[in-house]
Design a protein around this motif. Structure first.
Motif, PDB file in Angstrom:
ATOM      1  N   GLY A  46     -13.649   2.342  -3.545  1.00  0.00           N
ATOM      2  CA  GLY A  46     -12.412   1.681  -3.123  1.00  0.00           C
ATOM      3  C   GLY A  46     -12.411   0.230  -3.543  1.00  0.00           C
ATOM      4  N   LEU A  47     -11.402  -0.128  -4.326  1.00  0.00           N
ATOM      5  CA  LEU A  47     -11.269  -1.518  -4.798  1.00  0.00           C
ATOM      6  C   LEU A  47      -9.833  -1.987  -4.608  1.00  0.00           C
ATOM      7  N   GLY A  48      -9.259  -1.586  -3.458  1.00  0.00           N
ATOM      8  CA  GLY A  48      -7.866  -1.959  -3.181  1.00  0.00           C
ATOM      9  C   GLY A  48      -7.790  -3.278  -2.441  1.00  0.00           C
ATOM     10  N   ARG A  49      -6.859  -3.354  -1.467  1.00  0.00           N
ATOM     11  CA  ARG A  49      -6.614  -4.614  -0.738  1.00  0.00           C
ATOM     12  C   ARG A  49      -7.907  -5.185  -0.165  1.00  0.00           C
ATOM     13  N   LEU A  50      -8.662  -4.351   0.536  1.00  0.00           N
ATOM     14  CA  LEU A  50      -9.902  -4.853   1.139  1.00  0.00           C
ATOM     15  C   LEU A  50     -11.108  -4.658   0.218  1.00  0.00           C
ATOM     16  N   GLY A  51     -11.057  -3.612  -0.616  1.00  0.00           N
ATOM     17  CA  GLY A  51     -12.192  -3.330  -1.500  1.00  0.00           C
ATOM     18  C   GLY A  51     -12.532  -4.521  -2.386  1.00  0.00           C
TER      19      GLY A  51
ATOM     20  N   ALA B 254     -16.637   2.951  -7.510  1.00  0.00           N
ATOM     21  CA  ALA B 254     -15.807   4.127  -7.792  1.00  0.00           C
ATOM     22  C   ALA B 254     -14.391   3.842  -7.324  1.00  0.00           C
ATOM     23  N   SER B 255     -13.444   4.214  -8.171  1.00  0.00           N
ATOM     24  CA  SER B 255     -12.028   4.063  -7.807  1.00  0.00           C
ATOM     25  C   SER B 255     -11.238   5.039  -8.657  1.00  0.00           C
ATOM     26  N   VAL B 256     -10.073   5.452  -8.129  1.00  0.00           N
ATOM     27  CA  VAL B 256      -9.238   6.345  -8.938  1.00  0.00           C
ATOM     28  C   VAL B 256      -8.255   5.555  -9.804  1.00  0.00           C
TER      29      VAL B 256
ATOM     30  N   GLN C 155      -7.327   0.323 -13.701  1.00  0.00           N
ATOM     31  CA  GLN C 155      -7.286  -1.158 -13.736  1.00  0.00           C
ATOM     32  C   GLN C 155      -8.310  -1.763 -12.783  1.00  0.00           C
ATOM     33  N   GLU C 156      -8.522  -1.088 -11.663  1.00  0.00           N
ATOM     34  CA  GLU C 156      -9.489  -1.611 -10.690  1.00  0.00           C
ATOM     35  C   GLU C 156     -10.905  -1.529 -11.262  1.00  0.00           C
ATOM     36  N   LEU C 157     -11.173  -0.456 -11.985  1.00  0.00           N
ATOM     37  CA  LEU C 157     -12.508  -0.320 -12.593  1.00  0.00           C
ATOM     38  C   LEU C 157     -12.688  -1.366 -13.695  1.00  0.00           C
TER      39      LEU C 157
ATOM     40  N   VAL D  38     -14.803   1.781   1.151  1.00  0.00           N
ATOM     41  CA  VAL D  38     -13.554   1.043   1.411  1.00  0.00           C
ATOM     42  C   VAL D  38     -12.385   1.849   0.843  1.00  0.00           C
ATOM     43  N   SER D  39     -12.539   3.158   0.928  1.00  0.00           N
ATOM     44  CA  SER D  39     -11.489   4.070   0.457  1.00  0.00           C
ATOM     45  C   SER D  39     -10.481   4.279   1.588  1.00  0.00           C
ATOM     46  N   PRO D  40      -9.380   5.004   1.332  1.00  0.00           N
ATOM     47  CA  PRO D  40      -8.435   5.285   2.414  1.00  0.00           C
ATOM     48  C   PRO D  40      -9.126   6.006   3.581  1.00  0.00           C
ATOM     49  N   SER D  41      -8.603   5.744   4.779  1.00  0.00           N
ATOM     50  CA  SER D  41      -9.273   6.168   6.012  1.00  0.00           C
ATOM     51  C   SER D  41      -9.587   7.670   6.073  1.00  0.00           C
ATOM     52  N   GLY D  42      -8.711   8.495   5.487  1.00  0.00           N
ATOM     53  CA  GLY D  42      -8.908   9.941   5.537  1.00  0.00           C
ATOM     54  C   GLY D  42     -10.163  10.413   4.813  1.00  0.00           C
ATOM     55  N   PHE D  43     -10.740   9.575   3.951  1.00  0.00           N
ATOM     56  CA  PHE D  43     -11.941   9.968   3.194  1.00  0.00           C
ATOM     57  C   PHE D  43     -13.245   9.555   3.894  1.00  0.00           C
ATOM     58  N   HIS D  44     -13.156   8.659   4.867  1.00  0.00           N
ATOM     59  CA  HIS D  44     -14.388   8.039   5.379  1.00  0.00           C
ATOM     60  C   HIS D  44     -15.414   9.062   5.874  1.00  0.00           C
ATOM     61  N   ALA D  45     -14.961   9.978   6.765  1.00  0.00           N
ATOM     62  CA  ALA D  45     -15.924  10.895   7.400  1.00  0.00           C
ATOM     63  C   ALA D  45     -16.698  11.684   6.342  1.00  0.00           C
TER      64      ALA D  45
ATOM     65  N   SER E 173     -19.373   1.671   6.321  1.00  0.00           N
ATOM     66  CA  SER E 173     -18.034   2.231   6.134  1.00  0.00           C
ATOM     67  C   SER E 173     -16.994   1.366   6.828  1.00  0.00           C
ATOM     68  N   GLU E 174     -15.879   1.204   6.156  1.00  0.00           N
ATOM     69  CA  GLU E 174     -14.752   0.539   6.797  1.00  0.00           C
ATOM     70  C   GLU E 174     -14.274   1.367   7.987  1.00  0.00           C
ATOM     71  N   LYS E 175     -13.574   0.709   8.900  1.00  0.00           N
ATOM     72  CA  LYS E 175     -12.945   1.403  10.020  1.00  0.00           C
ATOM     73  C   LYS E 175     -11.708   2.134   9.538  1.00  0.00           C
ATOM     74  N   PRO E 176     -11.215   3.166  10.191  1.00  0.00           N
ATOM     75  CA  PRO E 176     -11.897   3.893  11.250  1.00  0.00           C
ATOM     76  C   PRO E 176     -12.928   4.834  10.649  1.00  0.00           C
TER      77      PRO E 176
ATOM     78  N   PHE F 231     -16.301  -3.177  11.891  1.00  0.00           N
ATOM     79  CA  PHE F 231     -15.601  -3.973  12.908  1.00  0.00           C
ATOM     80  C   PHE F 231     -16.005  -5.433  12.730  1.00  0.00           C
ATOM     81  N   MET F 232     -15.397  -6.083  11.713  1.00  0.00           N
ATOM     82  CA  MET F 232     -15.886  -7.403  11.295  1.00  0.00           C
ATOM     83  C   MET F 232     -15.626  -8.499  12.308  1.00  0.00           C
ATOM     84  N   ARG F 233     -14.661  -8.257  13.243  1.00  0.00           N
ATOM     85  CA  ARG F 233     -14.388  -9.340  14.206  1.00  0.00           C
ATOM     86  C   ARG F 233     -15.636  -9.695  15.006  1.00  0.00           C
TER      87      ARG F 233
ATOM     88  N   ILE G 161      -7.377  -0.236  16.667  1.00  0.00           N
ATOM     89  CA  ILE G 161      -8.796   0.131  16.745  1.00  0.00           C
ATOM     90  C   ILE G 161      -9.700  -1.107  16.813  1.00  0.00           C
ATOM     91  N   HIS G 162      -9.319  -2.193  16.128  1.00  0.00           N
ATOM     92  CA  HIS G 162     -10.120  -3.422  16.207  1.00  0.00           C
ATOM     93  C   HIS G 162     -10.119  -3.959  17.638  1.00  0.00           C
ATOM     94  N   ASP G 163      -8.940  -3.917  18.288  1.00  0.00           N
ATOM     95  CA  ASP G 163      -8.843  -4.441  19.647  1.00  0.00           C
ATOM     96  C   ASP G 163      -9.545  -3.517  20.639  1.00  0.00           C
TER      97      ASP G 163
HETATM   98  P1  NAI Z   1      -5.893   0.452  -0.621  1.00  0.00           P
HETATM   99  O1  NAI Z   1      -4.928   1.593  -0.640  1.00  0.00           O
HETATM  100  O2  NAI Z   1      -5.429  -0.888  -1.020  1.00  0.00           O
HETATM  101  O3  NAI Z   1      -7.156   0.827  -1.532  1.00  0.00           O
HETATM  102  C1  NAI Z   1      -7.744   2.109  -1.514  1.00  0.00           C
HETATM  103  C2  NAI Z   1      -8.772   2.204  -2.629  1.00  0.00           C
HETATM  104  O4  NAI Z   1      -9.420   3.480  -2.581  1.00  0.00           O
HETATM  105  C3  NAI Z   1      -8.219   2.063  -4.037  1.00  0.00           C
HETATM  106  O5  NAI Z   1      -9.142   1.309  -4.773  1.00  0.00           O
HETATM  107  C4  NAI Z   1      -8.204   3.489  -4.554  1.00  0.00           C
HETATM  108  O6  NAI Z   1      -8.392   3.524  -5.955  1.00  0.00           O
HETATM  109  C5  NAI Z   1      -9.415   4.053  -3.883  1.00  0.00           C
HETATM  110  N1  NAI Z   1      -9.373   5.510  -3.728  1.00  0.00           N
HETATM  111  C6  NAI Z   1      -8.378   6.251  -3.217  1.00  0.00           C
HETATM  112  N2  NAI Z   1      -8.721   7.552  -3.233  1.00  0.00           N
HETATM  113  C7  NAI Z   1      -9.957   7.616  -3.758  1.00  0.00           C
HETATM  114  C8  NAI Z   1     -10.849   8.681  -4.048  1.00  0.00           C
HETATM  115  N3  NAI Z   1     -10.547   9.943  -3.793  1.00  0.00           N
HETATM  116  N4  NAI Z   1     -12.046   8.392  -4.620  1.00  0.00           N
HETATM  117  C9  NAI Z   1     -12.364   7.118  -4.899  1.00  0.00           C
HETATM  118  N5  NAI Z   1     -11.563   6.060  -4.638  1.00  0.00           N
HETATM  119  C10 NAI Z   1     -10.381   6.311  -4.081  1.00  0.00           C
HETATM  120  O7  NAI Z   1      -6.513   0.426   0.860  1.00  0.00           O
HETATM  121  P2  NAI Z   1      -7.131  -0.826   1.676  1.00  0.00           P
HETATM  122  O8  NAI Z   1      -6.062  -1.581   2.359  1.00  0.00           O
HETATM  123  O9  NAI Z   1      -8.077  -1.569   0.826  1.00  0.00           O
HETATM  124  O10 NAI Z   1      -7.903  -0.043   2.842  1.00  0.00           O
HETATM  125  C11 NAI Z   1      -9.063   0.676   2.577  1.00  0.00           C
HETATM  126  C12 NAI Z   1      -9.768   0.938   3.909  1.00  0.00           C
HETATM  127  O11 NAI Z   1     -10.120  -0.308   4.485  1.00  0.00           O
HETATM  128  C13 NAI Z   1      -8.911   1.667   4.944  1.00  0.00           C
HETATM  129  O12 NAI Z   1      -9.703   2.630   5.565  1.00  0.00           O
HETATM  130  C14 NAI Z   1      -8.492   0.597   5.941  1.00  0.00           C
HETATM  131  O13 NAI Z   1      -8.411   1.104   7.261  1.00  0.00           O
HETATM  132  C15 NAI Z   1      -9.645  -0.387   5.827  1.00  0.00           C
HETATM  133  N6  NAI Z   1      -9.209  -1.765   6.086  1.00  0.00           N
HETATM  134  C16 NAI Z   1      -9.899  -2.487   7.012  1.00  0.00           C
HETATM  135  C17 NAI Z   1      -9.513  -3.782   7.312  1.00  0.00           C
HETATM  136  C18 NAI Z   1     -10.269  -4.561   8.312  1.00  0.00           C
HETATM  137  O14 NAI Z   1      -9.690  -5.460   8.923  1.00  0.00           O
HETATM  138  N7  NAI Z   1     -11.555  -4.285   8.533  1.00  0.00           N
HETATM  139  C19 NAI Z   1      -8.369  -4.414   6.661  1.00  0.00           C
HETATM  140  C20 NAI Z   1      -7.746  -3.574   5.642  1.00  0.00           C
HETATM  141  C21 NAI Z   1      -8.157  -2.297   5.390  1.00  0.00           C
END
Ligand code: NAI
Length: 339
Positions: free
Chosen positions: A10-15, A35-37, A40-42, A73-80, A95-98, A125-127, A183-185
């Motif tokens: 995951g290399l998105g907003r938080l990655g 790893a990212s799908v 451009q992120e790679l 740092v992938s989308p939440s549905g992948f974490h587990a 792992s990022e939350k949740p 839970f970085m807070r 969840i953070h709160d």
């Molecule tokens: P995003 O949608 O911006 O980025 C998701 C990343 O995962 C992208 O780089 C995408 O290429 C990659 N990805 C998606 N499916 C994939 C797969 N099957 N295999 C490999 N890579 C894959 O999401 P964002 O905002 O960066 O959030 C990611 C996680 O971080 C979420 O679980 C979110 O809950 C958590 N998060 C935590 C925060 C905090 O305050 N601790 C703040 C923002 C997000």
């Protein structure tokens, strides 16, 4: 000292924040693979961060035998599932939350985490790693507030980030506002009180952002809760703070009260101009929790090197998720949910 070799998915907003931190601010680690799908992120990781091993598949990345740990740092549905796969490969896991979106999967993964006690698992839970929250924790632990009677928590994202959130929500399930934001709160309330949630009652609306209804999301979600020790908690999450990123926590005790971030200051500057007396605010989560994001990864690496468990466990992930799911259910059924 040899550096811990990290593979990050995951290399998105938080990655991007985590990746840049590992490269620039975590001395004990090396961003060995990503790893990212998104191509451009790679390319960004390779060209701007100098990462040598770039994968379009997480499963392929963790086959790399040189890795010591993963940062998820992938989308939440992948974490587990990704946590589980990494543990099977004998890797330490941040792992990022949740921790997941569905309780059955989470329970299974927590069992796995517990049975791999030689591997460090830490949830994001970085807070808990923020200076102000750590200061407040010391105040509470030293008994300076007496017994906690109530907590009030606000977590409101900036309106400026609403479009980017809609994109995030369209790309993948966030789990809803309670699982994604409250969840953070929930974690903070559990951390400060040392008590568990007993009942929750939630409400929500999309008055400020009707477009969120289409992606089955809420702009505002609020919950009134009671804890096992009688503490009352009010948690409000939102996505429309016009003034910036507003994270505020109030703890009321028998001997005093404490507020963290009651005005979400950017810094110590007060501006006096034609608009009056202005306190600039923090604009977004990477800014407000800049150091906390660095501290949490450093703590993860320290736990690995010292062979000690992290302070944020799989149980913290499970308990907080149970509460968030109950909050969502309460909103949907318009009823009080007992945990
Ligand atoms: P995003 O949608 O911006 O980025 C998701 C990343 O995962 C992208 O780089 C995408 O290429 C990659 N990805 C998606 N499916 C994939 C797969 N099957 N295999 C490999 N890579 C894959 O999401 P964002 O905002 O960066 O959030 C990611 C996680 O971080 C979420 O679980 C979110 O809950 C958590 N998060 C935590 C925060 C905090 O305050 N601790 C703040 C923002 C997000």
């Amino acid at each position: 000292m040899t550096k811990i070799k990290i593979g990050q998915v995951g290399l998105g907003r938080l990655g991007k924040v985590h990746a840049e931190n590992i490269v620039n601010h975590v001395k004990g680690a090396e961003l060995f693979a990503v790893a990212s799908v998104v191509e451009q992120e790679l390319a960004y990781a390779k060209d701007e961060l100098g990462v040598k091993n770039c994968y379009t598949s997480y499963s392929e990345m963790i086959e790399n035998d040189e890795l010591d740990a993963v940062v998820i740092v992938s989308p939440s549905g992948f974490h587990a599932v990704q946590i589980s796969q990494a543990l099977d490969k004998g890797l330490h896991v941040f792992s990022e939350k949740p921790i997941g979106l569905e309780l059955d999967n989470i329970k299974q993964v927590v069992e796995k985490i517990n049975s791999h006690s030689d591997k460090v698992f830490q949830l994001g839970f970085m807070r808990r790693f923020d200076d102000s929250y750590q200061f407040a924790k010391d105040v509470v632990q030293n008994g300076e507030l007496g017994k906690i009677t109530a907590m009030r928590c606000y977590g409101i994202d900036p309106s400026a980030g609403l479009d980017s959130f809609i994109q995030f929500a369209k790309n993948s399930a966030s789990g809803g506002i309670f699982l994604d934001m409250s969840i953070h709160d929930i974690d903070l309330v559990r951390w400060f009180t040392g008590s568990e949630f007993k009942t929750v009652y939630s409400l929500g609306n999309n008055i400020a952002a009707p477009e969120l209804t289409e992606c089955e999301e809420l702009e505002t979600g609020a919950c009134l809760a009671e804890l096992d020790d009688g503490t009352i908690a009010y948690l409000l999450a939102g996505r429309n703070a016009q003034h910036g990123y507003h994270v505020e926590t109030e703890i009321i005790g028998t001997e005093g009260m404490i507020r963290i971030g009651n005005a979400p200051e950017k810094n110590l500057v007060t501006l006096y101009d034609k608009n009056g007396v202005v306190r600039p605010t923090s604009g977004h989560f990477p800014e407000r929790f800049k150091l906390a994001f660095i501290n949490e990864i450093n703590a993860f690496i320290e736990s690995i090197n010292n062979n000690v468990p992290s302070s944020i466990t799989g149980i913290d992930g499970l308990k907080s998720t149970e509460v968030a799911i109950a909050m969502q259910e309460s909103y949907e059924k318009k009823t009080i949910i007992k945990l």
